[in-house]
Design an enzyme around this catalytic site. Sequence first.
Site, PDB file in Angstrom:
ATOM      1  CB  CYS A 151      13.117  -6.376  -4.971  1.00 37.99           C
ATOM      2  SG  CYS A 151      13.755  -7.992  -4.457  1.00 37.99           S
ATOM      3  CB  ALA A 152      12.607  -1.684  -7.752  1.00 36.68           C
TER       4      ALA A 152
END
Length: 350
Positions: free
Chosen positions: A142-143
């Site tokens: 997700c980063a």
Amino acid sequence: MPISLKLISLGTAVPPFVIDQHDAAIAAHTAFASRFGEFDRLAKVFNSAGIKRRYGVRPIDWYLKTSGWQERNAAYIEGACDLFLDAANKALALAGLLASQVDIVVTVSSTGVATPSLDARVSSKIGFRDDILRVPVFGLGCAGGVSGFAIAAKLASSRPGCIVLLVAVETCTLAFRMDKLTKANIVATALFGDGAAACVISATERGIAEIEMSGQHTWPDTLGIMGWSVDPEGLGVIFDRAIPPFAEANIRPAIASILSPSGLSIADVDRFACHPGGAKVIDALETALDLGQGTLNHERGVLSDYGNMSAPTALFVLERLIAGGLPARTMMTAMGPGFTASCVSLKAAA
């Protein structure tokens, strides 16, 4: 106008199959209710996740069938390549550039395995030069959109005048697992969608925003918070610790430490553009950053319309902020496996 490192354009894309949240809840009930005693209690997440619809690289019925790693990964390669082309072509068109003018392509993706990488697979279709520098990046989860943006910016600054294309593409729905009777799997089934975002970055006079700084913070002994498990069926989601309370307790000092070397503080940020991991994560971020309830309106809007697409999602939020007019300083933030927080500061172009 002085030449500085700038975001020139941003394009987004989603696959063709719409997954209405109501239909997803019915499909999940069909798949799990008779086999998983806790399903009815956990199924409340379909209503509380803050999602109306998502998009998938396959129709909803496909996910109800038993499919192993080989079939899932083939769907990843096909769907991710299509999304790559769609998002990249949009970003290049908005920048007034051809793919043949791109010097470096950074490809961020963690939801499948492709060797040769996605950028190589689409190269002839999109029209990349044969001397393009390819930088595929895996494992950021997700980063990845924010971290990939930072990587692309550093590459652009190292070669003045070069054109860098960032493409973040994920097919999270392929991790829907009918064989896993776990809370994490039910949450993933209610939360994940597919999508892609592409950015053109270069040191130039023109652009949407100046890229001011970037940084990361990784917490020790947190490898188990988020990630993938791998078995013959494919990828399985790992959520081993409640992320919203972790974010509420830890994200503010992490962002402060990232900003500090640049002489900035949280008070200097006019708008945060956060990865909307889920409705409770958004609430936690507003609390941790002392933002008024409802401040992260674009985050809630993106989550509602697209679900959590992992890496590209923060860039979908940035796209909406750009459409409404960027404030003086915007800080993109995302959390992902590691467990890591990643940030990029953008100043509105004069």
